[in-house]
Design an enzyme around this catalytic site. Structure first.
Site, short mmCIF file in Angstrom:
data_model
loop_
_atom_site.label_atom_id
_atom_site.label_comp_id
_atom_site.label_asym_id
_atom_site.label_seq_id
_atom_site.Cartn_x
_atom_site.Cartn_y
_atom_site.Cartn_z
N ARG A 149 0.82 -1.23 0.00
CA ARG A 149 0.00 0.00 0.00
C ARG A 149 0.85 1.28 0.00
O ARG A 149 0.46 2.27 0.60
CB ARG A 149 -0.95 0.04 1.19
N ARG A 183 -3.11 6.87 1.18
CA ARG A 183 -3.57 8.09 1.83
C ARG A 183 -2.57 8.75 2.77
O ARG A 183 -2.73 9.90 3.14
CB ARG A 183 -4.88 7.81 2.58
N ARG A 216 -6.28 12.32 -5.03
CA ARG A 216 -7.55 11.76 -4.54
C ARG A 216 -8.58 12.83 -4.25
O ARG A 216 -9.79 12.57 -4.27
CB ARG A 216 -7.32 10.92 -3.28
N ASP A 268 -6.66 -2.28 -7.59
CA ASP A 268 -7.21 -2.98 -6.42
C ASP A 268 -7.51 -4.42 -6.80
O ASP A 268 -7.84 -4.71 -7.95
CB ASP A 268 -8.49 -2.30 -5.92
O1 CP3 Z 1 0.17 -1.53 -2.57
C1 CP3 Z 1 -0.12 -0.59 -3.34
O2 CP3 Z 1 0.26 0.58 -3.16
C2 CP3 Z 1 -0.94 -0.90 -4.57
C3 CP3 Z 1 -2.34 -0.65 -4.49
C4 CP3 Z 1 -3.27 -1.57 -3.75
C5 CP3 Z 1 -4.52 -1.11 -3.25
N1 CP3 Z 1 -5.21 -2.19 -2.79
C6 CP3 Z 1 -4.97 0.28 -3.28
C7 CP3 Z 1 -6.08 0.71 -2.41
C8 CP3 Z 1 -3.21 -2.94 -3.51
C9 CP3 Z 1 -2.08 -3.91 -3.77
C10 CP3 Z 1 -4.45 -3.32 -2.90
C11 CP3 Z 1 -4.79 -4.72 -2.56
C12 CP3 Z 1 -6.02 -4.99 -1.80
N2 CP3 Z 1 -7.24 -4.38 -1.88
C13 CP3 Z 1 -6.15 -6.04 -0.87
C14 CP3 Z 1 -5.09 -7.04 -0.53
C15 CP3 Z 1 -4.03 -6.45 0.29
C16 CP3 Z 1 -4.36 -6.35 1.72
O3 CP3 Z 1 -4.58 -5.22 2.20
O4 CP3 Z 1 -4.37 -7.40 2.37
C17 CP3 Z 1 -7.46 -6.02 -0.37
C18 CP3 Z 1 -8.04 -6.95 0.68
C19 CP3 Z 1 -8.15 -4.98 -1.04
C20 CP3 Z 1 -9.57 -4.59 -0.87
C21 CP3 Z 1 -9.72 -3.19 -0.41
N3 CP3 Z 1 -9.42 -2.07 -1.16
C22 CP3 Z 1 -10.22 -2.74 0.83
C23 CP3 Z 1 -10.65 -3.66 1.96
C24 CP3 Z 1 -10.20 -1.35 0.80
C25 CP3 Z 1 -10.79 -0.41 1.82
C26 CP3 Z 1 -9.92 -0.23 3.02
C27 CP3 Z 1 -9.21 1.10 2.95
O5 CP3 Z 1 -8.02 1.14 3.25
O6 CP3 Z 1 -9.90 2.11 2.68
C28 CP3 Z 1 -9.66 -0.94 -0.44
C29 CP3 Z 1 -9.44 0.45 -0.89
C30 CP3 Z 1 -8.06 0.80 -1.35
N4 CP3 Z 1 -7.24 0.04 -2.15
C31 CP3 Z 1 -7.37 2.04 -1.07
C32 CP3 Z 1 -6.13 1.97 -1.74
C33 CP3 Z 1 -5.08 3.05 -1.81
C34 CP3 Z 1 -7.93 3.20 -0.28
C35 CP3 Z 1 -8.77 4.00 -1.22
C36 CP3 Z 1 -8.76 5.49 -0.94
O7 CP3 Z 1 -9.62 5.91 -0.15
O8 CP3 Z 1 -7.96 6.22 -1.54
#
Ligand code: CP3
Length: 341
Positions: A23, A27, A36, A72
């Site tokens: 990640r 943010r 964003r 994602d």
């Molecule tokens: O690592 C990176 O920088 C690459 C981008 C990336 C995102 N999601 C961006 C994201 C990667 C590799 C993921 C994978 C992901 N997404 C997983 C597996 C990794 C882990 O965390 O175990 C999962 C389970 C998801 C599903 C997901 N996406 C959830 C549960 C959420 C909401 C939780 C949150 O943090 O808000 C997201 C949203 C998400 N994916 C954000 C980002 C940067 C936040 C979105 C925002 O508000 O900008």
């Protein structure tokens, strides 16, 4: 080009040890917040110029040794016929939740070039932009982790609906897993073809299962995914969150690197996995809240334990939290490089 990450993925010990952060585009970075502020998360994922821009931010700001595609794991579920929304504070919402034979039958397969062209275009832009910098990681969700989001309709606490399907109607569960495996193979193969140089398969929820359930109901699909990708010779990383009880099962899977969360002791992981796997991890993301000297001691301990592995890639044990000051993340990257040079 800085190739220590690629070398470490292929099993070569490097000095310094490569580091990237799960990640890392997110943010906690002011530059990300700026972008964003103008678009919602899904639009950001679907606009290649912007997705490429935020992918590059941590490379430029932190000096990490690998970039990871901004996207994602839930993106390929949309073209299967699911409505995907990210609501502020509540995480992802998938509609409808998939629970019946009829619904599973109606899930569509995907043709990545047609269904997710923006992902492939982002990768192509990034390979040009990164040519003299560092390698690009592509990624996807592992079939089981994707299945939990489909079945629950979003995130979950106890995965009751998922386990109900697994235990009461296993034939439905297998059918869903089989379809998700096909989609994941098509999706990740297309990312490799577009230029992704390493693939990380995220099995975030694999660890919620007992060893036996994981082995019988999930591992066969992980194997099929990784076996299909191994023919494309791109190194792969398999990450299971909270998966220390599963490590002995991963000894001979077709992945070059096993990603560990912070609860897993690296020495024990090396003992379970043997010398044919490289290790990625595994600092507690909250350790970035520690004062500098204590953080340094933890980084040192992880680097020391990592020396027992075939090769080591430094990372957090899970995604970086939005509350962490970016300067602390930069400090971590510099520390890893300094202490392992
Ligand atoms: O690592 C990176 O920088 C690459 C981008 C990336 C995102 N999601 C961006 C994201 C990667 C590799 C993921 C994978 C992901 N997404 C997983 C597996 C990794 C882990 O965390 O175990 C999962 C389970 C998801 C599903 C997901 N996406 C959830 C549960 C959420 C909401 C939780 C949150 O943090 O808000 C997201 C949203 C998400 N994916 C954000 C980002 C940067 C936040 C979105 C925002 O508000 O900008």
């Amino acid at each position: 080009m800085n190739d220590i990450f690629l070398k470490a993925c292929k099993g070569e010990k490097t000095r310094p040890v490569p580091v990237w952060i799960m990640r890392q585009a997110g943010r906690y970075l002011p530059d990300y917040q700026k972008v964003r502020g103008t678009v919602d998360f899904l639009t950001l994922c679907k606009t290649p110029e912007l997705a490429a821009e935020v992918t590059l931010q941590p490379v430029n700001v932190l000096g990490v040794d690998a970039a990871i595609l901004f996207s994602d794991i839930l993106i390929p579920l949309e073209p299967m016929g699911i409505q995907l929304a990210f609501s502020e504070g509540k995480g992802p919402i998938l509609t409808p939740a998939i629970r019946t034979a009829e619904q599973i039958k109606n899930l569509k397969g995907i043709t990545p070039e047609q269904d997710v062209p923006f992902v492939l275009e982002t990768i192509r832009i990034l390979r040009k932009e990164l040519a003299f910098k560092c390698p690009l990681i592509g990624f996807g969700g592992a079939p089981f982790t994707l299945a939990t989001y489909l079945i629950e309709g979003g995130s979950s606490r106890n995965f009751l609906n998922t386990k109900r399907m697994m235990f009461q109607t296993p034939e439905l569960f297998h059918e869903l897993m089989s379809r998700l495996t096909d989609v994941t193979i098509a999706y990740l193969s297309a990312q490799i073809q577009a230029g992704a140089q390493v693939i990380q398969l995220f099995d975030t929820w694999g660890g919620i299962l007992s060893t036996t359930d994981y082995e019988n109901l999930v591992l066969p699909y992980v194997r099929r995914t990784l076996d299909a990708l191994s023919g494309l010779v791109t190194p792969t990383i398999y990450f299971v969150y909270d998966g220390s009880h599963l490590l002995h099962l991963l000894k001979d899977i077709n992945a070059n690197v096993i990603g560990l969360d912070w609860r897993t002791d690296i020495s024990q992981a090396v003992a379970s996995l043997g010398s044919a796997k490289s290790i990625q991890g595994n600092l507690d993301p909250c350790a970035l809240l520690l004062p500098e000297q204590q953080l340094r001691e933890r980084v040192k301990a992880i680097l020391k334990a990592g020396q027992a592995a075939r090769s080591h890639i430094f990372n957090l044990g899970h995604g970086i939290l939005p509350e962490i000051p970016w300067e602390k993340a930069k400090m971590l990257v510099d520390m890893v490089h300094e202490l392992s040079s």
